[in-house]
Design a protein around this motif. Structure first.
Motif, short mmCIF file in Angstrom:
data_model
loop_
_atom_site.label_atom_id
_atom_site.label_comp_id
_atom_site.label_asym_id
_atom_site.label_seq_id
_atom_site.Cartn_x
_atom_site.Cartn_y
_atom_site.Cartn_z
N THR A 1 51.07 33.56 22.61
CA THR A 1 50.28 33.16 23.00
C THR A 1 50.44 32.12 21.25
O THR A 1 49.62 33.11 20.09
CB THR A 1 48.27 33.69 23.08
OG1 THR A 1 48.31 33.91 23.60
CG2 THR A 1 47.49 32.35 22.95
N TYR A 2 49.78 30.84 21.01
CA TYR A 2 49.41 30.30 19.74
C TYR A 2 48.81 29.25 19.43
O TYR A 2 48.01 28.90 20.87
CB TYR A 2 50.93 29.04 19.85
CG TYR A 2 52.73 29.92 20.08
CD1 TYR A 2 53.08 30.49 21.56
CD2 TYR A 2 53.11 30.42 18.97
CE1 TYR A 2 54.39 31.63 21.77
CE2 TYR A 2 54.50 30.82 19.35
CZ TYR A 2 54.52 31.46 20.18
OH TYR A 2 56.37 32.29 20.37
N TYR A 3 48.51 29.71 18.40
CA TYR A 3 46.87 29.09 17.77
C TYR A 3 47.54 27.86 16.47
O TYR A 3 47.99 28.31 15.69
CB TYR A 3 46.52 29.64 17.22
CG TYR A 3 45.64 31.37 18.51
CD1 TYR A 3 46.21 32.07 18.55
CD2 TYR A 3 44.38 30.60 19.27
CE1 TYR A 3 45.75 32.94 19.42
CE2 TYR A 3 43.85 31.02 19.72
CZ TYR A 3 44.58 33.02 20.34
OH TYR A 3 43.95 33.42 20.92
N CYS A 4 46.90 26.61 16.48
CA CYS A 4 46.86 26.15 15.19
C CYS A 4 45.61 26.01 15.09
O CYS A 4 44.39 26.44 15.33
CB CYS A 4 46.59 24.15 15.93
SG CYS A 4 45.25 23.32 16.82
N GLN A 5 45.86 25.79 13.30
CA GLN A 5 44.86 26.15 12.83
C GLN A 5 44.37 25.08 11.54
O GLN A 5 45.53 24.28 10.80
CB GLN A 5 44.86 26.95 12.12
CG GLN A 5 43.10 27.52 10.96
CD GLN A 5 44.13 27.98 9.55
OE1 GLN A 5 45.01 28.48 9.74
NE2 GLN A 5 42.47 28.63 9.07
N GLN B 1 51.37 33.02 16.09
CA GLN B 1 51.42 33.41 16.80
C GLN B 1 50.52 34.58 16.77
O GLN B 1 50.58 35.73 15.97
CB GLN B 1 53.27 33.60 16.98
CG GLN B 1 53.92 34.42 17.95
CD GLN B 1 55.11 35.28 18.00
OE1 GLN B 1 55.19 35.99 16.93
NE2 GLN B 1 56.04 34.33 18.38
N GLN B 2 50.71 34.85 17.70
CA GLN B 2 50.12 36.43 18.45
C GLN B 2 50.04 36.79 19.76
O GLN B 2 50.23 36.58 20.66
CB GLN B 2 47.97 35.62 18.15
CG GLN B 2 47.94 37.27 18.81
CD GLN B 2 45.95 37.20 18.71
OE1 GLN B 2 45.84 36.85 18.98
NE2 GLN B 2 45.33 38.09 17.92
N LYS B 3 50.35 38.40 19.42
CA LYS B 3 50.80 38.99 20.87
C LYS B 3 50.00 40.57 21.31
O LYS B 3 48.73 40.27 20.22
CB LYS B 3 52.33 39.98 20.48
CG LYS B 3 53.59 38.92 20.16
CD LYS B 3 54.35 39.28 19.95
CE LYS B 3 55.75 39.08 19.58
NZ LYS B 3 57.07 39.33 18.98
N PRO B 4 49.98 40.17 22.56
CA PRO B 4 48.67 41.31 22.76
C PRO B 4 48.57 42.89 21.96
O PRO B 4 49.55 43.11 21.50
CB PRO B 4 48.63 41.65 23.84
CG PRO B 4 50.10 40.57 24.61
CD PRO B 4 50.39 40.09 23.18
N GLY B 5 46.83 42.87 21.86
CA GLY B 5 46.96 43.85 20.75
C GLY B 5 47.11 43.85 19.00
O GLY B 5 46.85 44.63 18.15
N LYS B 6 47.44 42.71 18.81
CA LYS B 6 48.53 42.01 17.41
C LYS B 6 47.26 41.49 16.87
O LYS B 6 47.06 40.66 17.28
CB LYS B 6 49.99 42.54 17.18
CG LYS B 6 50.74 43.06 17.86
CD LYS B 6 50.41 44.30 16.74
CE LYS B 6 51.48 45.47 17.27
NZ LYS B 6 51.35 47.21 16.73
N ALA B 7 47.36 41.27 15.30
CA ALA B 7 47.39 40.32 14.52
C ALA B 7 47.61 39.25 14.37
O ALA B 7 49.01 39.15 14.96
CB ALA B 7 47.00 41.04 13.01
N PRO B 8 47.53 38.27 14.06
CA PRO B 8 48.45 36.45 14.19
C PRO B 8 49.15 36.58 13.22
O PRO B 8 49.14 37.52 11.94
CB PRO B 8 47.13 35.58 14.11
CG PRO B 8 45.68 36.45 14.13
CD PRO B 8 45.72 37.52 14.42
N ASN B 9 50.25 36.03 13.35
CA ASN B 9 51.76 35.91 12.75
C ASN B 9 51.55 34.46 12.20
O ASN B 9 51.73 33.54 12.69
CB ASN B 9 52.52 36.54 12.74
CG ASN B 9 53.33 36.99 12.03
OD1 ASN B 9 54.29 37.10 11.03
ND2 ASN B 9 55.23 36.39 12.40
N LEU B 10 51.42 34.02 11.33
CA LEU B 10 52.14 32.39 10.14
C LEU B 10 53.53 32.56 10.56
O LEU B 10 54.09 33.07 10.32
CB LEU B 10 51.77 32.93 9.31
CG LEU B 10 51.70 31.37 8.27
CD1 LEU B 10 50.84 30.71 9.11
CD2 LEU B 10 51.37 31.30 7.06
#
Lengths: 107, 121
Positions: free
Chosen positions: A85-89, A37-46
């Motif tokens: 915003t959510y990302y898969c990896q 999960q990523q919020k604006p201006g922040k690093a992603p969070n697992l």
């Protein structure tokens, strides 16, 4: 390289909704998949690793499933803090790749 | 607590190089691999490469392998990422991120730095 395709790219939802995001790999990656999960201006969070394992400290409303080429991230009851915003990896191959992201917006 | 603290913002001219640092604390630095990920303005996440602080082994993304070098200094618990021959499309936020499992080569990234803005202009 393994390509990761996420859909939808944008999702409009209301607080309390059940939300599902899909991630598809161009070839089998077994269960070597993470969600962030990523919020604006922040690093992603697992949030999720190994396709379905919940990271310590992540609320239980988040869950992951799937194996092979098709994966889903589900938020059982969307909370105000979940708009992000959510990302898969994938990390099956020597070249890790991310999906293009899914933005969850307020409806 | 476990954290990664990155160096400050950089502004570089095209053709120059940049070196970003990532200082680890709160855990055994040598035991966990470090990855670098970048994010261009308004875009998604792009994996750049990985380094093992224990062995010094690296694995770079094919797209960047001729311009990037990742190193570590175990005496200061710091990882470095140097990118050469900078172009305007290298403008991005650069993150370091720790591999979740100790001694692993691959895996999810459980601890992230705060990000370093690199502007090429």
């Amino acid at each position: 390289d393994i390509q990761m395709t996420q859909f939808p790219s944008t999702l409009s939802a209301s607080v309390g909704d059940r939300v599902t995001i899909t991630c598809r790999a161009s070839q089998s990656i077994s269960n070597w998949l993470a969600w962030y999960q990523q919020k604006p201006g922040k690093a992603p969070n697992l949030l999720i690793y190994k396709a379905s394992s919940l990271e310590t400290g992540v609320p239980s409303r988040f869950s992951g499933s799937g194996s092979g080429t098709e994966f889903t991230l589900t938020i059982s009851s969307l909370q105000p803090d979940d708009f992000a915003t959510y990302y898969c990896q994938q990390y099956e191959s020597s070249s890790r790749t991310f999906g293009q992201g899914t933005k969850v917006e307020i409806k | 607590q476990v954290q990664l603290v990155q160096s400050g913002a950089e502004v570089k001219k095209p053709g120059a190089s940049v070196k970003v640092s990532c200082m680890a604390s709160g855990y055994s630095f040598s035991s966990y691999g470090i990855n670098w990920v970048r994010q261009a303005p308004g875009q998604g996440l792009e994996w750049m490469g990985w380094i093992s602080p224990f062995t010094g082994n690296t694995n770079y993304a094919q797209k960047l392998h001729d311009r990037v070098t990742m190193t570590t200094d175990t005496s200061t618990n710091t990882a470095y990422m140097e990118l050469r021959s900078l172009r305007s499309d290298d403008t991005a936020v650069y993150y370091c991120a720790r591999l979740k499992a100790p001694s692993a080569i691959v895996g999810a990234f459980d601890v992230w730095g705060q990000g370093t803005v690199v502007t090429v202009s």
